[in-house]
Design an enzyme around this catalytic site. Structure first.
Site, mmCIF file in Angstrom:
data_model
loop_
_atom_site.group_PDB
_atom_site.id
_atom_site.type_symbol
_atom_site.label_atom_id
_atom_site.label_comp_id
_atom_site.label_asym_id
_atom_site.label_seq_id
_atom_site.Cartn_x
_atom_site.Cartn_y
_atom_site.Cartn_z
ATOM 1 N N LYS A 151 39.123 28.668 49.386
ATOM 2 C CA LYS A 151 40.079 29.761 49.215
ATOM 3 C C LYS A 151 41.470 29.323 49.675
ATOM 4 O O LYS A 151 42.461 29.470 48.941
ATOM 5 C CB LYS A 151 39.643 30.993 50.013
ATOM 6 C CG LYS A 151 40.549 32.203 49.807
ATOM 7 C CD LYS A 151 40.271 33.313 50.794
ATOM 8 C CE LYS A 151 41.014 33.062 52.086
ATOM 9 N NZ LYS A 151 41.020 34.227 53.002
ATOM 10 N N ASP A 205 39.332 36.146 47.781
ATOM 11 C CA ASP A 205 39.289 36.786 49.099
ATOM 12 C C ASP A 205 38.464 38.067 48.984
ATOM 13 O O ASP A 205 37.827 38.316 47.959
ATOM 14 C CB ASP A 205 40.705 37.047 49.617
ATOM 15 C CG ASP A 205 41.449 38.115 48.823
ATOM 16 O OD1 ASP A 205 40.916 38.609 47.804
ATOM 17 O OD2 ASP A 205 42.583 38.463 49.219
#
Length: 280
Positions: A151, A169
Site C-alpha cells: 500500500k 486502504d
C-alpha cells in the site's frame, strides 16, 4: 452536484421499489459489473476532479515518511506533524542519525510512535546505505524497506514517480466490496481483482477518487446514501441514511463545508486548508 444527487436518488429508489414489488433481481454478469465499475469511476471523476493524495509532501522521501506515519491515524494528524519533523530531519541521512527519543517525541501525535520511529530510522538507513540517499522508484525495492508494504509503495510510486498503482486502504476496500467489484478481504487480492477491471492508466486516480468518496460520503458506519451522486450505481444503496436532508449532515470535508486534511492543498482544491497542530 445537487441535480446529480437527485437523479441518483430517483434511480436508486426505482431499483428498490422493483425489488420490493417482488421482481427477482437478476444476477449481474461479470461484463455488466465491469461496465458499472467503469461508469462509477467516470462519475466519481466528475464529482472529484480535484482528487489528490491527502498527505502534504514536497519530494519522494517526504511522501514515503508521511505514508508510513499515516498508519492507524488520519492524514490530517500526519500533515500537522510533518512540518516540524522535516524541519528537523530533511534527508534520509538526517533521520537515520536521529536520537530515537527525540524522533519519537516529534511523531508522538500520530500514535504508535515508538514502532513508527524504528521504521523511519530503519528505512532512512536503508536509503542511505543501499540507494544513495534516494527513494527507489521500483515496487520490489520499496517493499524491502522497514515499515513499507504494498500500500505504501503504491502511494509513493503513483504520486511521486507517476507509476500507476492501486492503493488499497480501509476506505478503498470497504467501497469496492460495497460496489460488488470484489468479495476479497485480503488487500493484495482486492488490488489484483480491481486492477483487472480498469486500464493501468486509471489506477492511481481511481484510488484517489474512491478514497475521497469513502472519506466524504460513503462512510464506514453510516454512509450518506441520500446525498450520494452515484447511488443509482450502488448495489448497497440503503445501508446508510437515505433521507437527503439527514444524509447531507453526514458529509465531511469540503462536501460538508469543512476544511480538508492538507495544510497545503493543491491550487484547484475547492475546500479550505486544514489548521496546523494546536490551532483552534
Amino acid at each position: 452536484m445537487g441535480e446529480q444527487v437527485v437523479r441518483s436518488k430517483k434511480k436508486a429508489a426505482n431499483r428498490s421499489t422493483g425489488a420490493a414489488a417482488g421482481k427477482p433481481a437478476k444476477p449481474e454478469s461479470h461484463l455488466a459489473m465491469v461496465r458499472r465499475a467503469r461508469r462509477i469511476n467516470r462519475e466519481l471523476a466528475e464529482v472529484y476532479p480535484y482528487a489528490h493524495p491527502e498527505l502534504d509532501f514536497r519530494n519522494p522521501f517526504e511522501l514515503l515518511v508521511a505514508t508510513v506515519l499515516s498508519a492507524q491515524t488520519t492524514d490530517l494528524r500526519v500533515n500537522q506533524t510533518t512540518p516540524a519533523l522535516f524541519a528537523a530531519y530533511p534527508t534520509p541521512e538526517d533521520m537515520a542519525a536521529a536520537v530515537p527519543e527525540k524522533l519519537e517525541e516529534t511523531i508522538r501525535p500520530t500514535g504508535f510512535f515508538r514502532a513508527k520511529a524504528r521504521s523511519l530510522m530503519g528505512l532512512s538507513a536503508a536509503l542511505r546505505d543501499d540507494f544513495g540517499g534516494e527513494v527507489p522508484g521500483r515496487l520490489e525495492d520499496l517493499v524491502k524497506l522497514p515499515g513499507v508494504g504494498r500500500k505504501t509503495a503504491n502511494v509513493v510510486l503513483g504520486n511521486a514517480f507517476g507509476v500507476p498503482g492501486i492503493t488499497v486502504d480501509t476506505h478503498f476496500g470497504r467501497l469496492v466490496r460495497r460496489w460488488k467489484w470484489t468479495e476479497q478481504e485480503d488487500p493484495e487480492k482486492v488490488e489484483a481483482e480491481t486492477a483487472a477491471i480498469f486500464p493501468k492508466s486509471e489506477w492511481t486516480m481511481l484510488s484517489h477518487r474512491v478514497v475521497f468518496h469513502g472519506r466524504r460520503i460513503c462512510h464506514s458506519r453510516k454512509p450518506a446514501c441520500g446525498a450520494c451522486p452515484i447511488a443509482h450505481l450502488c448495489p448497497s444503496y440503503g445501508e446508510g441514511e437515505t433521507d437527503p436532508e439527514k444524509a447531507k449532515k453526514l458529509l465531511k470535508y469540503e462536501m460538508g463545508g469543512y476544511p480538508g486534511q492538507r495544510l497545503s492543498p493543491p491550487p484547484d482544491y475547492p475546500g479550505s486548508p486544514a489548521p496546523p497542530l494546536g490551532a483552534g
